[in-house]
Design a protein around this motif. Structure first.
Motif, PDB file in Angstrom:
ATOM      1  N   HIS A 140       0.811  -1.214   0.000  1.00  0.00           N
ATOM      2  CA  HIS A 140       0.000   0.000   0.000  1.00  0.00           C
ATOM      3  C   HIS A 140       0.849   1.270   0.000  1.00  0.00           C
ATOM      4  CE1 HIS A 140      -3.836  -2.155   0.317  1.00  0.00           C
ATOM      5  NE2 HIS A 140      -3.094  -3.053   0.936  1.00  0.00           N
ATOM      6  N   ARG A 156      -5.271   2.924  -6.558  1.00  0.00           N
ATOM      7  CA  ARG A 156      -5.926   2.208  -5.452  1.00  0.00           C
ATOM      8  C   ARG A 156      -7.293   1.700  -5.876  1.00  0.00           C
ATOM      9  NH1 ARG A 156      -9.658   2.818  -1.630  1.00  0.00           N
ATOM     10  NH2 ARG A 156     -10.093   5.034  -2.001  1.00  0.00           N
ATOM     11  N   SER A 173     -10.087  -2.644   2.419  1.00  0.00           N
ATOM     12  CA  SER A 173      -8.909  -1.845   2.092  1.00  0.00           C
ATOM     13  C   SER A 173      -7.942  -1.984   3.267  1.00  0.00           C
ATOM     14  CB  SER A 173      -9.290  -0.371   1.892  1.00  0.00           C
ATOM     15  OG  SER A 173      -9.517   0.252   3.154  1.00  0.00           O
TER      16      SER A 173
END
Length: 490
Positions: free
Chosen positions: A270, A414, A469
């Motif tokens: 991430h 993302r 997420s």
């Protein structure tokens, strides 16, 4: 969507599934796609067990060759390539860099193993293995100067939590009833299964022609206290991982030989972080109480510090994850329980992420003598949002930024990595970020939250921040509280 309680035939559904992890949702998707009536019950949230601490790898597991498991490796590599083709938003190819350490396996042994690994993946579209001189190659920049050579090969990473969710999304689209916050508290077995389920505080009764216990580390308590049957014997391990601030540039995955002969992986995570895992320790007790302990964190910090110039300490850990998985069964346990004139019980425990799709096929093959069904189909059908070529990911990001110019590069990347072509369902006709409602943290918008609640079974803030997420890594507390308020109102 099945209306549970709508008695068609002798039971409400053909298959009831207890457990919303990767095994349970994979079976639900496959079965629903074959036209079977399916209901899945998960007591908390999808992917809240082993998947929450899975190693983020979709691979053939190179180290299995050392154990003489060439056939398993070949099968896993084939499944890896199927996953890359069918879920290109979640399954991403990467170069895996395995430094040669003077205290570990000899270079000739590693080269021989990688030669076999490459041969087993001969039909793969991914690049072949190579030898890197770490003294001049960019892959050596973050590593200790004493490391001179590395072997590089291709494999894939995956977001397991989203893989679980997308299996459930597709199962629901094909008619399955997916119930989160639904706990099976009692079951009676006759010609059909009769289940008592507490669904978000409401008690309901469901009948099923077959039952699947895919409750993972909860298999034993479900078997003994709900089904009133002996549990399938399995040992479990606590699997732990840590997240630290980004340790290196680039997208390489570093494969670190540890002094106990295990492999530890350092994975870009991430954008701003590095995931280091895994630590495995035998575990007994309540799986809901699993957490990464000081010894797990110390183990992973020490393993990384053997290789990287920047020494990792416990104080550097920004997040730790732990879950339970069955040990000694990379292929998982799929066991069918038969009794004369009784409905079947299939127990499914553990297994590698890479082989989950194939495990679901095997599970349904075991039930084929009880339930008529068409052939398997999941090898050729993309998961929701995955209807683009695996090597066109960057093209998808570019297209999103052209259609919605207000997206930053990071935001677009993302969204595509989470939703693929379903990003359109979130952004729609938006002309600016203001059109997407309130913002939580950098770029989580009200429109995305509403989509996750409506389409992906999210109920609470943590469901979004840690499973749909990993935005919990960066979101300030005040924004988390605002997100909780927004979801409660919605």
């Amino acid at each position: 969507m099945i209306a549970i309680g709508d008695h068609r035939g002798m039971a409400d559904v053909d298959i009831a599934i207890i457990g919303g992890g990767l095994n349970g949702t994979s079976i639900a998707r496959d079965a629903a796609g074959r036209g079977l009536r399916v209901a899945l019950f998960e007591q908390t949230d999808l992917g809240n067990g082993a998947a929450a601490a899975a190693p983020h790898l979709m691979h053939g597991n190179f180290i299995d060759l050392e154990r003489g498991n060439a056939l398993r490796v070949r099968a896993a590599l084939a499944e890896r390539d199927i996953a890359l083709r069918n879920a290109p938003q979640l399954v991403r190819p990467a170069r895996f860099v395995l430094p040669v350490h003077s205290d570990e396996r000899p270079p000739a042994m590693l080269r021989g193993g990688l030669f076999v690994y490459s041969r087993l993946a001969a039909r793969s579209p991914l690049p072949r293995s190579e030898v890197l001189d770490l003294t001049i190659h960019e892959a050596g920049h973050p590593l200790n100067r004493s490391l001179g050579l590395a072997l590089a090969y291709s494999d894939c990473t995956v977001d397991e939590s989203r893989l679980v969710v997308l299996n459930a999304v597709d199962a629901a689209a094909r008619g399955a009833a997916i119930r989160t916050g639904a706990r099976c508290v009692w079951a009676e077995r006759s010609e059909v299964w009769r289940l008592a389920v507490v669904n978000r505080g409401q008690r309901e009764t469901v009948t099923a022609r077959a039952l699947v216990n895919a409750s993972g580390a909860w298999t034993r308590p479900v078997a003994e206290t709900v089904l009133h049957l002996p549990a399938v014997q399995a040992s479990f391990a606590k699997v732990s991982q840590i997240v630290v601030r980004r340790m290196f540039d680039g997208d390489d995955v570093y494969v670190l030989q540890n002094d106990d002969r295990r492999m530890v992986y350092a994975i870009p995570f991430h954008r701003d972080f590095t995931l280091i895992g895994t630590s495995e320790r035998s575990f007994t007790g309540d799986p809901a109480m699993t957490s990464a302990g000081a010894d797990d964190i110390a183990y992973l910090c020490a393993a990384a510090s053997r290789y990287f110039r920047v020494r990792i300490e416990a104080a550097d850990v920004v997040h730790a994850m732990a879950g339970c998985n069955a040990t000694g069964h990379r292929d998982g346990i799929v066991k069918l329980g038969r009794k004369s004139r009784k409905a079947p019980l299939l127990t499914m425990i553990g297994g590698a992420t890479t082989s989950a799709r194939r495990r679901a096929e095997i599970a349904l093959a075991r039930l084929a003598s009880f339930l008529k069904m068409p052939p398997s189909w999941t090898a050729d059908e993309p998961l929701p949002g995955g209807d683009f070529s695996w090597d066109a990911f960057d093209d998808q990001v570019d297209s999103a930024r052209k259609r919605w110019p207000f997206l930053s590069e990071h935001h677009a990347r993302r969204l595509i990595a989470s939703y693929g072509t379903r990003t359109e369902r979130i952004l729609g006709a938006a002309k600016s970020m203001d059109d997407l409602g309130p913002r939580f943290g950098d770029d989580l918008t009200g429109a995305e939250v509403e989509y996750l609640m409506k389409e992906e079974f999210a109920r609470f803030a943590d469901d979004i921040l840690w499973r749909r997420s990993k935005l919990g890594l960066t979101m300030p507390r005040q924004d988390r509280e605002a997100l909780e308020t927004f979801m409660a109102a919605a």
